[in-house]
Design an enzyme around this catalytic site. Structure first.
Site, PDB file in Angstrom:
ATOM      1  N   PHE A 131      19.879 -19.405   5.949  1.00  0.00           N
ATOM      2  CA  PHE A 131      19.382 -18.621   7.118  1.00  0.00           C
ATOM      3  C   PHE A 131      19.813 -19.145   8.214  1.00  0.00           C
ATOM      4  O   PHE A 131      19.497 -20.341   8.482  1.00  0.00           O
ATOM      5  CB  PHE A 131      17.895 -18.334   7.070  1.00  0.00           C
ATOM      6  CG  PHE A 131      17.344 -17.433   8.055  1.00  0.00           C
ATOM      7  CD1 PHE A 131      17.624 -16.030   7.820  1.00  0.00           C
ATOM      8  CD2 PHE A 131      16.839 -17.792   9.317  1.00  0.00           C
ATOM      9  CE1 PHE A 131      16.852 -15.222   8.795  1.00  0.00           C
ATOM     10  CE2 PHE A 131      16.225 -16.992  10.382  1.00  0.00           C
ATOM     11  CZ  PHE A 131      16.408 -15.701  10.046  1.00  0.00           C
ATOM     12  N   ASP A 216      23.200 -26.975  10.807  1.00  0.00           N
ATOM     13  CA  ASP A 216      22.106 -26.102  11.366  1.00  0.00           C
ATOM     14  C   ASP A 216      20.764 -27.009  11.107  1.00  0.00           C
ATOM     15  O   ASP A 216      20.309 -27.026  10.143  1.00  0.00           O
ATOM     16  CB  ASP A 216      22.118 -24.927  10.833  1.00  0.00           C
ATOM     17  CG  ASP A 216      21.241 -23.961  11.534  1.00  0.00           C
ATOM     18  OD1 ASP A 216      20.130 -24.489  12.305  1.00  0.00           O
ATOM     19  OD2 ASP A 216      21.057 -22.770  10.953  1.00  0.00           O
ATOM     20  N   LYS A 245      13.716 -24.611  17.973  1.00  0.00           N
ATOM     21  CA  LYS A 245      12.528 -24.805  17.498  1.00  0.00           C
ATOM     22  C   LYS A 245      11.711 -26.060  18.061  1.00  0.00           C
ATOM     23  O   LYS A 245      11.127 -25.794  19.128  1.00  0.00           O
ATOM     24  CB  LYS A 245      12.431 -24.840  15.739  1.00  0.00           C
ATOM     25  CG  LYS A 245      12.774 -23.476  15.351  1.00  0.00           C
ATOM     26  CD  LYS A 245      12.426 -23.348  13.774  1.00  0.00           C
ATOM     27  CE  LYS A 245      12.985 -22.144  13.139  1.00  0.00           C
ATOM     28  NZ  LYS A 245      12.026 -20.728  12.948  1.00  0.00           N
TER      29      LYS A 245
HETATM   30  C1  LIG Z   1      17.947 -22.913  10.025  1.00  0.00           C
HETATM   31  C2  LIG Z   1      17.654 -21.982  11.110  1.00  0.00           C
HETATM   32  N1  LIG Z   1      18.627 -21.567  11.842  1.00  0.00           N
HETATM   33  C3  LIG Z   1      18.622 -20.711  12.683  1.00  0.00           C
HETATM   34  C4  LIG Z   1      17.252 -19.761  12.798  1.00  0.00           C
HETATM   35  C5  LIG Z   1      17.061 -18.843  14.220  1.00  0.00           C
HETATM   36  O1  LIG Z   1      16.117 -19.356  14.875  1.00  0.00           O
HETATM   37  P1  LIG Z   1      15.522 -18.274  16.006  1.00  0.00           P
HETATM   38  O2  LIG Z   1      14.406 -17.566  15.225  1.00  0.00           O
HETATM   39  O3  LIG Z   1      14.879 -19.292  17.057  1.00  0.00           O
HETATM   40  O4  LIG Z   1      16.575 -17.406  16.481  1.00  0.00           O
HETATM   41  C6  LIG Z   1      16.102 -20.179  12.002  1.00  0.00           C
HETATM   42  C7  LIG Z   1      14.859 -19.759  12.109  1.00  0.00           C
HETATM   43  O5  LIG Z   1      13.950 -19.718  11.312  1.00  0.00           O
HETATM   44  C8  LIG Z   1      16.432 -21.272  11.059  1.00  0.00           C
HETATM   45  O6  LIG Z   1      15.389 -21.656  10.310  1.00  0.00           O
END
Ligand SMILES: Cc1ncc(COP(=O)(O)O)c(C=O)c1O
Length: 299
Positions: A131, A216, A245
């Site tokens: 994700f 990521d 986050k």
């Molecule tokens: C690993 C990862 N990358 C990207 C995102 C996307 O982040 P955002 O919701 O701040 O756009 C998330 C969100 O849960 C995530 O867990």
């Protein structure tokens, strides 16, 4: 009380509204106190209303909120230098969310290949269970087709391999691959840690092939794995790191971090963000980093 119909129904919300929080606890409208395990989906790294975060934001709020990136932002330079000093990265771009960070990371990877004359090197390899966010391009990076349904043609240039299975990666790697995009621990995919040695193998295969490794760390970064960045548990140096986050401790902050050579492919005009890295956001991130980097925090 029912949820206002003025709110777009993108969430199946729980009918609880909080009025304030303190440390690990949240207090609802009816006075009921909750222990906050969700932490704003891996965001409130230091709980609610940490005095140092409150003080930093209150101080900055009375001075300067926003100027745009047309000018130097000293608070941004401070945070970037802290991130660089504590990682393998040399350059930082600030944005406002995780999806902007992962999407920015993909842009940097493709642009680096393009700047090196490898115009066909555009493919991004992702893993099953991944994700990476909800922008149109990141929908294609996510594993689940459900997220893409009804949103038109899927962005091209994303291939998925079996999470943890090096053989399936070997079958698709080639000169067309700009980067491997991976979460060291999958978050939304079910808190799945990469099998022992997997990241190192991904890193080695990427490097052998002239591709980049993007870590990521939007969810697992900022101390959640026990080190500041999760990749630091392995003997690897990703070329690009996506962060968000926990970085702002509750204030929306994202970042794309890159090795010098890679980050320098981004020249003026190639990317941008109106709000990214504004003084308010940067004071939050700076306070979070100061707390995380205090001598004995990780102990
Ligand atoms: C690993 C990862 N990358 C990207 C995102 C996307 O982040 P955002 O919701 O701040 O756009 C998330 C969100 O849960 C995530 O867990």
């Amino acid at each position: 009380m029912t949820i206002s119909p003025s709110i777009m129904t993108t969430y199946g919300r729980i009918d609880i509204a909080f009025t304030h929080g303190e440390g690990s606890f949240l207090v609802a409208e009816d006075g009921k106190k909750y222990l906050d395990y969700a932490s704003g989906i891996a965001v409130n790294a230091f709980g609610h209303c940490h005095p140092k975060l409150v003080e930093a934001l209150q101080d900055q709020a009375s001075k300067l909120w926003h100027t745009s990136n047309l000018y130097r932002i000293l608070e941004q330079e401070t945070v970037a230098e802290k991130l660089v000093a504590n990682s393998c990265a040399d350059r930082v771009f600030f944005c406002n969310s995780g999806a902007e960070a992962t999407e920015g990371a993909v842009k940097v990877a493709r642009r680096y290949a393009w700047a090196n004359g490898e115009k066909e090197r555009t493919e991004i390899i992702c893993a099953t269970g991944a994700f990476h966010g909800r922008t149109l391009a990141m929908l294609a990076a996510n594993d689940r087709p459900l997220f893409r349904e009804g949103f038109g043609p899927s962005a091209q240039g994303f291939t998925h391999v079996e999470w943890g299975d090096i053989e399936s990666l070997k079958q698709v790697i080639g000169k067309h691959v700009a980067a491997i995009l991976v979460e060291p621990v999958q978050g939304e995919g079910g808190a799945r840690k990469a099998p022992e040695g997997y990241l190192k193998l991904l890193n080695d295969i990427a490097k052998e092939n002239g591709s980049l490794l993007i870590s990521d760390e939007v969810q697992i970064g900022m101390g959640r794995s026990g080190t500041l960045f999760a990749y630091q548990k392995e003997d690897i140096e990703p070329d690009i790191i996506a962060l968000a986050k926990g970085l702002g401790g509750g204030f929306p902050v994202g970042a794309v971090m890159a090795k010098a050579e890679v980050g320098d492919a981004m020249v003026p005009g190639t990317h941008g963000s109106t709000f990214g890295g504004n003084p308010l956001a940067m004071r939050s991130a700076n306070a979070v980093l100061e707390l995380l980097l205090e001598n004995d925090f990780f102990e």
